[in-house]
Motif scaffolding. Sequence first.
Motif, PDB file in Angstrom:
ATOM      1  N   GLU A  69      -3.159   1.551  13.470  1.00 44.28           N
ATOM      2  CA  GLU A  69      -3.255   0.854  14.753  1.00 44.28           C
ATOM      3  C   GLU A  69      -4.694   0.611  15.180  1.00 44.28           C
ATOM      4  OE1 GLU A  69      -0.763   2.820  17.630  1.00 44.28           O
ATOM      5  OE2 GLU A  69       1.068   2.309  16.535  1.00 44.28           O
ATOM      6  N   ARG A  70      -5.616   1.432  14.713  1.00 45.46           N
ATOM      7  CA  ARG A  70      -7.036   1.232  15.026  1.00 45.46           C
ATOM      8  C   ARG A  70      -7.737   0.379  13.978  1.00 45.46           C
ATOM      9  NH1 ARG A  70      -9.699   6.478  15.134  1.00 45.46           N
ATOM     10  NH2 ARG A  70      -7.968   7.245  13.905  1.00 45.46           N
ATOM     11  N   GLY A  71      -6.994  -0.033  12.950  1.00 47.05           N
ATOM     12  CA  GLY A  71      -7.567  -0.892  11.916  1.00 47.05           C
ATOM     13  C   GLY A  71      -8.451  -0.165  10.933  1.00 47.05           C
ATOM     14  N   LEU A  72      -8.275   1.150  10.822  1.00 49.89           N
ATOM     15  CA  LEU A  72      -9.094   1.929   9.886  1.00 49.89           C
ATOM     16  C   LEU A  72      -8.468   2.008   8.504  1.00 49.89           C
ATOM     17  CD1 LEU A  72     -10.104   4.857  12.273  1.00 49.89           C
ATOM     18  CD2 LEU A  72     -11.404   2.789  11.690  1.00 49.89           C
ATOM     19  N   SER A  73      -7.163   1.741   8.441  1.00 56.77           N
ATOM     20  CA  SER A  73      -6.469   1.710   7.155  1.00 56.77           C
ATOM     21  C   SER A  73      -5.196   0.893   7.319  1.00 56.77           C
ATOM     22  CB  SER A  73      -6.139   3.129   6.671  1.00 56.77           C
ATOM     23  OG  SER A  73      -5.155   3.715   7.498  1.00 56.77           O
ATOM     24  N   TYR A  74      -4.511   0.696   6.210  1.00 62.03           N
ATOM     25  CA  TYR A  74      -3.253  -0.047   6.195  1.00 62.03           C
ATOM     26  C   TYR A  74      -2.148   0.853   5.674  1.00 62.03           C
ATOM     27  CZ  TYR A  74      -6.048  -4.296   6.711  1.00 62.03           C
ATOM     28  OH  TYR A  74      -6.899  -5.257   7.173  1.00 62.03           O
ATOM     29  N   PRO A  75      -0.908   0.532   6.028  1.00 59.03           N
ATOM     30  CA  PRO A  75       0.199   1.308   5.471  1.00 59.03           C
ATOM     31  C   PRO A  75       0.285   1.119   3.957  1.00 59.03           C
ATOM     32  CG  PRO A  75       0.951  -0.130   7.258  1.00 59.03           C
ATOM     33  CD  PRO A  75      -0.457  -0.486   6.958  1.00 59.03           C
ATOM     34  N   ASP A  76       0.726   2.144   3.265  1.00 63.68           N
ATOM     35  CA  ASP A  76       0.982   2.030   1.833  1.00 63.68           C
ATOM     36  C   ASP A  76       2.042   0.960   1.631  1.00 63.68           C
ATOM     37  OD1 ASP A  76       2.685   3.003  -0.683  1.00 63.68           O
ATOM     38  OD2 ASP A  76       0.619   3.693  -0.898  1.00 63.68           O
ATOM     39  N   ILE A  77       1.889   0.183   0.593  1.00 65.01           N
ATOM     40  CA  ILE A  77       2.805  -0.933   0.341  1.00 65.01           C
ATOM     41  C   ILE A  77       4.256  -0.467   0.216  1.00 65.01           C
ATOM     42  CG2 ILE A  77       2.585  -0.960  -2.179  1.00 65.01           C
ATOM     43  CD1 ILE A  77       2.598  -4.058   0.048  1.00 65.01           C
ATOM     44  N   SER A  78       4.461   0.744  -0.262  1.00 64.71           N
ATOM     45  CA  SER A  78       5.823   1.257  -0.412  1.00 64.71           C
ATOM     46  C   SER A  78       6.484   1.529   0.943  1.00 64.71           C
ATOM     47  CB  SER A  78       5.821   2.535  -1.259  1.00 64.71           C
ATOM     48  OG  SER A  78       5.109   3.568  -0.593  1.00 64.71           O
ATOM     49  N   LEU A  79       5.678   1.642   2.008  1.00 65.23           N
ATOM     50  CA  LEU A  79       6.215   1.895   3.350  1.00 65.23           C
ATOM     51  C   LEU A  79       6.578   0.611   4.095  1.00 65.23           C
ATOM     52  CD1 LEU A  79       3.767   4.675   4.606  1.00 65.23           C
ATOM     53  CD2 LEU A  79       6.125   4.960   3.831  1.00 65.23           C
ATOM     54  N   ILE A  80       6.104  -0.519   3.634  1.00 68.51           N
ATOM     55  CA  ILE A  80       6.279  -1.777   4.370  1.00 68.51           C
ATOM     56  C   ILE A  80       7.757  -2.097   4.647  1.00 68.51           C
ATOM     57  CG2 ILE A  80       5.921  -4.288   4.300  1.00 68.51           C
ATOM     58  CD1 ILE A  80       3.376  -2.659   4.942  1.00 68.51           C
ATOM     59  N   PRO A  81       8.654  -2.035   3.650  1.00 68.68           N
ATOM     60  CA  PRO A  81      10.055  -2.366   3.959  1.00 68.68           C
ATOM     61  C   PRO A  81      10.664  -1.462   5.038  1.00 68.68           C
ATOM     62  CG  PRO A  81       9.706  -2.352   1.583  1.00 68.68           C
ATOM     63  CD  PRO A  81       8.466  -1.790   2.219  1.00 68.68           C
ATOM     64  N   LYS A  82      10.421  -0.162   4.937  1.00 67.73           N
ATOM     65  CA  LYS A  82      10.988   0.763   5.916  1.00 67.73           C
ATOM     66  C   LYS A  82      10.322   0.578   7.281  1.00 67.73           C
ATOM     67  CE  LYS A  82      12.488   5.486   6.571  1.00 67.73           C
ATOM     68  NZ  LYS A  82      12.581   6.832   6.028  1.00 67.73           N
ATOM     69  N   LEU A  83       9.014   0.380   7.301  1.00 66.68           N
ATOM     70  CA  LEU A  83       8.295   0.148   8.546  1.00 66.68           C
ATOM     71  C   LEU A  83       8.807  -1.123   9.226  1.00 66.68           C
ATOM     72  CD1 LEU A  83       5.996   0.876  10.512  1.00 66.68           C
ATOM     73  CD2 LEU A  83       4.436  -0.372   8.994  1.00 66.68           C
ATOM     74  N   ALA A  84       8.992  -2.180   8.447  1.00 67.14           N
ATOM     75  CA  ALA A  84       9.505  -3.436   8.992  1.00 67.14           C
ATOM     76  C   ALA A  84      10.911  -3.248   9.552  1.00 67.14           C
ATOM     77  CB  ALA A  84       9.500  -4.520   7.917  1.00 67.14           C
ATOM     78  N   ASP A  85      11.722  -2.470   8.854  1.00 65.77           N
ATOM     79  CA  ASP A  85      13.079  -2.199   9.317  1.00 65.77           C
ATOM     80  C   ASP A  85      13.059  -1.426  10.642  1.00 65.77           C
ATOM     81  OD1 ASP A  85      15.952  -2.251   8.928  1.00 65.77           O
ATOM     82  OD2 ASP A  85      15.789  -0.096   8.517  1.00 65.77           O
ATOM     83  N   ILE A  86      12.240  -0.419  10.732  1.00 64.79           N
ATOM     84  CA  ILE A  86      12.142   0.390  11.957  1.00 64.79           C
ATOM     85  C   ILE A  86      11.664  -0.453  13.131  1.00 64.79           C
ATOM     86  CG2 ILE A  86      10.856   2.286  13.055  1.00 64.79           C
ATOM     87  CD1 ILE A  86      10.829   3.637  10.235  1.00 64.79           C
ATOM     88  N   LEU A  87      10.712  -1.345  12.868  1.00 62.50           N
ATOM     89  CA  LEU A  87      10.135  -2.166  13.932  1.00 62.50           C
ATOM     90  C   LEU A  87      10.892  -3.481  14.151  1.00 62.50           C
ATOM     91  CD1 LEU A  87       6.345  -1.619  13.134  1.00 62.50           C
ATOM     92  CD2 LEU A  87       7.734  -0.458  14.864  1.00 62.50           C
TER      93      LEU A  87
END
Length: 132
Positions: free
Chosen positions: A38-56
């Motif tokens: 959220e502070r732009g210091l890093s990005y989510p691991d690519i493997s988390l993107i589908p689950k993160l997108a689903d949660i959000l």
Amino acid sequence: MDNEMGRLISSLRKEKNMTQQELADKLNITDKAVSKWERGLSYPDISLIPKLADILDIDPNKLLGSSNNEISKTDKSNIKDTIMLVFKCLGLALAVAVLVLNIIGKTNVNDSITLLSLSLVCIGITLLNKEQ
């Protein structure tokens, strides 16, 4: 680092009335990782993107900063111009090929007419496109 993704994650998380810790728990990561995103210091691991997108409740492509319809008008215009240039070149190349083949006597009338017809179709497409 561009923080567009981080701002998006933050706003979607807040819309869901979720804390960073709650989001982290759902992803089996630390709240510090969410904070860094959220502070732009890093990005989510690519493997988390589908689950993160689903949660959000967001399309994964949109979360990654793109969408299926994101080709700009300029890009579409450049693609169209390139296609029209290919048709012009093809039409010209076919016409030249017929001329050369006739000069060296390696083609018959039917083949020449077919190739010239294709040449005219290609050039016609470019002329019709200019009128639009």
